[in-house]
Design a protein around this motif. Structure first.
Motif, PDB file in Angstrom:
ATOM      1  N   THR A 132      14.435 -39.473 -24.520  1.00  0.00           N
ATOM      2  CA  THR A 132      15.737 -40.133 -25.498  1.00  0.00           C
ATOM      3  C   THR A 132      16.689 -38.706 -25.537  1.00  0.00           C
ATOM      4  O   THR A 132      17.982 -39.194 -26.066  1.00  0.00           O
ATOM      5  CB  THR A 132      15.233 -39.979 -26.844  1.00  0.00           C
ATOM      6  N   GLY A 135      18.734 -38.354 -22.278  1.00  0.00           N
ATOM      7  CA  GLY A 135      20.005 -39.485 -22.813  1.00  0.00           C
ATOM      8  C   GLY A 135      21.791 -38.977 -24.203  1.00  0.00           C
ATOM      9  O   GLY A 135      22.508 -38.760 -23.795  1.00  0.00           O
ATOM     10  N   ARG A 136      20.424 -38.148 -24.831  1.00  0.00           N
ATOM     11  CA  ARG A 136      21.482 -37.269 -25.491  1.00  0.00           C
ATOM     12  C   ARG A 136      22.432 -36.537 -25.369  1.00  0.00           C
ATOM     13  O   ARG A 136      23.150 -36.306 -25.658  1.00  0.00           O
ATOM     14  CB  ARG A 136      20.302 -36.411 -27.362  1.00  0.00           C
ATOM     15  N   LEU A 149      29.084 -41.996 -17.817  1.00  0.00           N
ATOM     16  CA  LEU A 149      27.868 -42.612 -18.292  1.00  0.00           C
ATOM     17  C   LEU A 149      28.557 -44.417 -18.086  1.00  0.00           C
ATOM     18  O   LEU A 149      29.526 -44.727 -18.279  1.00  0.00           O
ATOM     19  CB  LEU A 149      27.445 -41.841 -19.195  1.00  0.00           C
ATOM     20  N   PHE A 153      24.322 -47.696 -20.072  1.00  0.00           N
ATOM     21  CA  PHE A 153      23.477 -46.421 -20.455  1.00  0.00           C
ATOM     22  C   PHE A 153      23.418 -47.040 -21.636  1.00  0.00           C
ATOM     23  O   PHE A 153      23.982 -47.526 -22.372  1.00  0.00           O
ATOM     24  CB  PHE A 153      24.727 -45.278 -20.508  1.00  0.00           C
ATOM     25  N   ASN A 154      21.865 -47.024 -22.269  1.00  0.00           N
ATOM     26  CA  ASN A 154      21.372 -47.328 -23.284  1.00  0.00           C
ATOM     27  C   ASN A 154      20.827 -46.226 -24.895  1.00  0.00           C
ATOM     28  O   ASN A 154      19.993 -46.282 -25.265  1.00  0.00           O
ATOM     29  CB  ASN A 154      20.510 -48.691 -23.134  1.00  0.00           C
ATOM     30  N   GLY A 155      20.851 -45.034 -23.804  1.00  0.00           N
ATOM     31  CA  GLY A 155      20.383 -44.349 -24.643  1.00  0.00           C
ATOM     32  C   GLY A 155      18.943 -43.290 -24.201  1.00  0.00           C
ATOM     33  O   GLY A 155      19.275 -42.250 -24.501  1.00  0.00           O
ATOM     34  N   SER A 156      19.085 -44.115 -23.039  1.00  0.00           N
ATOM     35  CA  SER A 156      17.602 -43.419 -22.372  1.00  0.00           C
ATOM     36  C   SER A 156      18.200 -42.567 -21.258  1.00  0.00           C
ATOM     37  O   SER A 156      19.437 -43.338 -20.553  1.00  0.00           O
ATOM     38  CB  SER A 156      17.246 -43.931 -21.823  1.00  0.00           C
ATOM     39  N   GLY A 157      18.040 -41.333 -21.238  1.00  0.00           N
ATOM     40  CA  GLY A 157      18.520 -40.147 -20.198  1.00  0.00           C
ATOM     41  C   GLY A 157      17.676 -40.242 -18.388  1.00  0.00           C
ATOM     42  O   GLY A 157      16.708 -40.706 -18.577  1.00  0.00           O
ATOM     43  N   SER A 158      18.814 -40.183 -17.525  1.00  0.00           N
ATOM     44  CA  SER A 158      18.542 -40.199 -16.242  1.00  0.00           C
ATOM     45  C   SER A 158      19.548 -39.735 -15.160  1.00  0.00           C
ATOM     46  O   SER A 158      20.584 -40.173 -15.357  1.00  0.00           O
ATOM     47  CB  SER A 158      17.664 -41.625 -15.420  1.00  0.00           C
ATOM     48  N   ILE A 161      22.043 -43.081 -14.613  1.00  0.00           N
ATOM     49  CA  ILE A 161      23.180 -43.550 -15.272  1.00  0.00           C
ATOM     50  C   ILE A 161      24.544 -42.581 -15.468  1.00  0.00           C
ATOM     51  O   ILE A 161      25.044 -42.997 -15.960  1.00  0.00           O
ATOM     52  CB  ILE A 161      22.405 -43.408 -16.478  1.00  0.00           C
ATOM     53  N   TRP A 274      27.946 -44.559 -27.262  1.00  0.00           N
ATOM     54  CA  TRP A 274      27.412 -43.962 -25.624  1.00  0.00           C
ATOM     55  C   TRP A 274      28.337 -44.597 -24.480  1.00  0.00           C
ATOM     56  O   TRP A 274      27.364 -44.103 -23.510  1.00  0.00           O
ATOM     57  CB  TRP A 274      26.315 -45.080 -25.574  1.00  0.00           C
TER      58      TRP A 274
END
Length: 281
Positions: A132, A135-136, A149, A153-158, A161, A274
């Motif tokens: 989380t 993603g932030r 992004l 992108f749904n808020g979860s970081g990687s 993305i 996002w």
């Protein structure tokens, strides 16, 4: 005194719980003072304590109950909620937002560079490695105009993305508590507000930081569906969003916590943030 359990929650961060009812007089008859019992996560509760005093002048009695983590208040009400929207959906909880409060901004800090534009091509950027906050941090870099992004992108970081990275930044995920320590090695570090404060940093020290446009991370007041229009709860929102409280927050926290009074519709549509770079907002 009979009380109906409600909840007040903080989106993606802290969570609180509440109960309300009429105050009973010594003779057992009710008087005109409404009581709202509010559970808050442990930490700095100065704003709520200030609101308690203001509320008394408005005929509203607020009782604060402190919890030691973000989950307990929801366990007391809804059997486990950590992040508002995600868990409302996953657990099919009947909760709704009734107002926004503040944001404790994540910032991009550097010991090597004085300005955002000074970041060189290939700069190393430390970010929290938990999904989380990862993603932030990516959203923060997008808001700063450094990356773009992907639409999914749904808020979860990687790292996967990231759609565009024109400066070829090297994103280095590390434990969130270590992000201030990486300032000695990395070109910049995305640091959560609490860790920044612990490290003696203020938002004025940052190259860039979140504002109230970072809607996914604004703290919110939410209640069980069907209770949103209760006068005492609307009064609670009104008090929190008053000029008196806004001034208190600005004076007390000196910019490290920012009043973020946006509409409920904006809160509901927070996912827009996002996929929209800063230039499109």
């Amino acid at each position: 005194m009979k009380k109906i359990l409600l909840t007040i929650m903080v989106l993606a961060l802290a969570i609180v719980a509440a109960a309300c009812g009429k105050e009973e007089g010594a003779s057992g008859s009710s008087n005109d003072v409404k009581t709202v019992k509010v559970g808050v996560s442990s930490g700095d509760t100065r704003t709520w304590e200030y609101i308690v005093d203001l509320a008394k002048e408005e005929g509203l009695n607020i009782e604060l109950v402190t919890f030691n983590d973000y989950i307990q208040p929801n366990l007391a009400l809804s059997e486990g909620v950590a992040y508002f929207d995600e868990f409302v959906q996953d657990q099919n909880l009947k909760l709704e937002a009734i107002g926004s409060t503040v944001i404790a901004p994540m910032g991009l800090y550097s010991k090597k560079h004085k300005d955002l534009k000074d970041l060189p091509d290939g700069a190393t950027i430390a970010v929290p490695n938990e999904a989380t906050n990862f993603g932030r941090a990516l959203l923060l870099l997008q808001e700063a105009g450094l990356i773009t992004l992907k639409e999914e992108f749904n808020g979860s970081g990687s790292l996967e993305i990231i759609k565009e990275n024109p400066k070829n930044l090297k994103i280095q995920p590390v434990a969130a508590g270590n992000t201030p320590r990486l300032l000695d090695d990395a070109d910049a570090s995305a640091i959560n507000n609490n860790f920044a404060v612990e490290a003696g940093l203020t938002l004025k020290d940052s190259l860039f930081h979140e504002s109230k446009t970072a809607k996914p991370y604004i703290n919110i007041i939410a209640v069980k569906k069907g209770n949103a229009d209760r006068p005492e709860l609307q009064k609670l929102v009104e008090l929190y969003q008053s000029k008196e409280v806004e001034s208190f927050i600005e004076k007390t926290f000196k910019g490290n916590t920012i009043p973020a009074y946006v509409s409920v519709d904006e809160l509901v549509n927070y996912q827009d943030a996002w996929t929209k770079p800063a230039k499109e907002k």
